[in-house]
Design a protein around this motif. Structure first.
Motif, mmCIF file in Angstrom:
data_model
loop_
_atom_site.group_PDB
_atom_site.id
_atom_site.type_symbol
_atom_site.label_atom_id
_atom_site.label_comp_id
_atom_site.label_asym_id
_atom_site.label_seq_id
_atom_site.Cartn_x
_atom_site.Cartn_y
_atom_site.Cartn_z
ATOM 1 N N THR A 260 0.819 -1.217 0.000
ATOM 2 C CA THR A 260 0.000 0.000 0.000
ATOM 3 C C THR A 260 0.852 1.266 0.000
ATOM 4 N N VAL A 261 1.902 1.297 0.796
ATOM 5 C CA VAL A 261 2.712 2.514 0.927
ATOM 6 C C VAL A 261 3.942 2.522 0.028
ATOM 7 N N LEU A 262 4.193 1.448 -0.672
ATOM 8 C CA LEU A 262 5.429 1.317 -1.448
ATOM 9 C C LEU A 262 5.672 2.464 -2.430
ATOM 10 N N PRO A 263 4.704 2.879 -3.254
ATOM 11 C CA PRO A 263 4.988 3.983 -4.185
ATOM 12 C C PRO A 263 5.413 5.268 -3.467
ATOM 13 N N GLU A 264 4.728 5.583 -2.373
ATOM 14 C CA GLU A 264 5.036 6.809 -1.635
ATOM 15 C C GLU A 264 6.406 6.728 -0.968
ATOM 16 N N VAL A 265 6.686 5.598 -0.340
ATOM 17 C CA VAL A 265 7.969 5.432 0.350
ATOM 18 C C VAL A 265 9.118 5.429 -0.652
ATOM 19 N N MET A 266 8.940 4.758 -1.774
ATOM 20 C CA MET A 266 10.006 4.739 -2.778
ATOM 21 C C MET A 266 10.252 6.138 -3.340
ATOM 22 N N HIS A 267 9.198 6.916 -3.527
ATOM 23 C CA HIS A 267 9.357 8.286 -4.010
ATOM 24 C C HIS A 267 10.154 9.123 -3.005
ATOM 25 N N LEU A 268 9.748 9.071 -1.740
ATOM 26 C CA LEU A 268 10.454 9.836 -0.701
ATOM 27 C C LEU A 268 11.888 9.357 -0.538
ATOM 28 N N LEU A 269 12.075 8.066 -0.623
ATOM 29 C CA LEU A 269 13.412 7.507 -0.469
ATOM 30 C C LEU A 269 14.301 7.889 -1.652
ATOM 31 N N PHE A 270 13.747 7.907 -2.847
ATOM 32 C CA PHE A 270 14.518 8.334 -4.020
ATOM 33 C C PHE A 270 14.959 9.789 -3.851
ATOM 34 N N LEU A 271 14.067 10.638 -3.344
ATOM 35 C CA LEU A 271 14.450 12.029 -3.064
ATOM 36 C C LEU A 271 15.592 12.077 -2.061
ATOM 37 N N ASN A 272 15.510 11.242 -1.040
ATOM 38 C CA ASN A 272 16.595 11.179 -0.052
ATOM 39 C C ASN A 272 17.909 10.801 -0.713
ATOM 40 N N LEU A 273 17.877 9.824 -1.584
ATOM 41 C CA LEU A 273 19.099 9.380 -2.251
ATOM 42 C C LEU A 273 19.694 10.489 -3.115
ATOM 43 N N MET A 274 18.852 11.353 -3.658
ATOM 44 C CA MET A 274 19.331 12.448 -4.501
ATOM 45 C C MET A 274 19.793 13.660 -3.683
ATOM 46 N N LEU A 275 19.129 13.929 -2.564
ATOM 47 C CA LEU A 275 19.352 15.179 -1.838
ATOM 48 C C LEU A 275 20.203 15.069 -0.579
ATOM 49 N N GLU A 276 20.307 13.887 -0.012
ATOM 50 C CA GLU A 276 20.984 13.733 1.282
ATOM 51 C C GLU A 276 22.482 14.012 1.171
ATOM 52 N N SER B 198 19.663 5.399 3.842
ATOM 53 C CA SER B 198 18.788 5.402 2.668
ATOM 54 C C SER B 198 19.105 4.225 1.757
ATOM 55 N N HIS B 199 20.381 3.947 1.563
ATOM 56 C CA HIS B 199 20.780 2.802 0.733
ATOM 57 C C HIS B 199 20.325 1.481 1.354
ATOM 58 N N VAL B 200 20.467 1.374 2.663
ATOM 59 C CA VAL B 200 20.041 0.152 3.358
ATOM 60 C C VAL B 200 18.533 -0.043 3.198
ATOM 61 N N LEU B 201 17.769 1.028 3.392
ATOM 62 C CA LEU B 201 16.314 0.915 3.267
ATOM 63 C C LEU B 201 15.917 0.595 1.829
ATOM 64 N N TRP B 202 16.581 1.204 0.857
ATOM 65 C CA TRP B 202 16.279 0.920 -0.554
ATOM 66 C C TRP B 202 16.466 -0.574 -0.833
ATOM 67 N N ALA B 203 17.603 -1.115 -0.396
ATOM 68 C CA ALA B 203 17.873 -2.545 -0.600
ATOM 69 C C ALA B 203 16.852 -3.401 0.136
ATOM 70 N N SER B 204 16.465 -2.990 1.334
ATOM 71 C CA SER B 204 15.470 -3.738 2.107
ATOM 72 C C SER B 204 14.113 -3.733 1.416
ATOM 73 N N LEU B 205 13.735 -2.586 0.856
ATOM 74 C CA LEU B 205 12.467 -2.505 0.121
ATOM 75 C C LEU B 205 12.484 -3.423 -1.088
ATOM 76 N N LEU B 206 13.585 -3.403 -1.829
ATOM 77 C CA LEU B 206 13.682 -4.257 -3.012
ATOM 78 C C LEU B 206 13.612 -5.734 -2.642
ATOM 79 N N ALA B 207 14.169 -6.091 -1.487
ATOM 80 C CA ALA B 207 14.154 -7.484 -1.057
ATOM 81 C C ALA B 207 12.793 -7.906 -0.489
ATOM 82 N N ALA B 208 12.097 -6.983 0.181
ATOM 83 C CA ALA B 208 10.872 -7.340 0.897
ATOM 84 C C ALA B 208 9.608 -7.237 0.046
ATOM 85 N N ALA B 209 9.589 -6.324 -0.901
ATOM 86 C CA ALA B 209 8.368 -6.079 -1.665
ATOM 87 C C ALA B 209 8.201 -7.108 -2.780
ATOM 88 N N PRO B 210 6.964 -7.498 -3.042
ATOM 89 C CA PRO B 210 6.708 -8.383 -4.178
ATOM 90 C C PRO B 210 7.086 -7.685 -5.490
#
Length: 119
Positions: A69-85, A94-106
């Protein structure tokens, strides 16, 4: 630390009130304003909280439906973090969470989330 404690104390309520998925979605969405908070420690904490939520064991009450349910929103915010942080520790989180999302999400949810960002 206080935010994590608050989230952790709310977790049993989510599972016990029978709203599992809805409760988790609401909890995660409450974190959105803090993704780009002025204090880097707050930004890093938000990333760690979501990463910790991904590590919770699936159950009948929560499952992984909240993530879809929240994946599109979280990925969008996380992508912004990867660009701006600029802070290395928050960027690493941010990198750890990105990898975790890719591993956990269908795969289908990841594909749908990516497609929604390309419109």
């Amino acid at each position: 630390a206080a935010m994590y404690t608050h989230m952790a104390s709310a977790m049993p309520v989510v599972a016990a009130d029978g709203k599992g998925e809805v409760g988790m979605v609401e909890l995660v969405r409450r974190l959105y304003p803090f993704f780009r908070h002025n204090m880097h420690s707050v930004r890093r904490s938000v990333l760690r909280i979501i990463a910790n939520l991904l590590r919770l064991p699936d159950s009948a009450a929560t499952g992984n439906a909240w993530l879809t349910t929240v994946l599109p929103e979280v990925m969008h915010l996380l992508f912004l973090n990867l660009m701006l942080e600029r802070r290395p520790d928050a960027l690493a989180a941010s990198h750890v969470l990105w990898a975790s999302l890719l591993a956990a999400a269908p795969v289908a949810a990841l594909s749908a989330a990516a497609a929604s960002q390309l419109r």
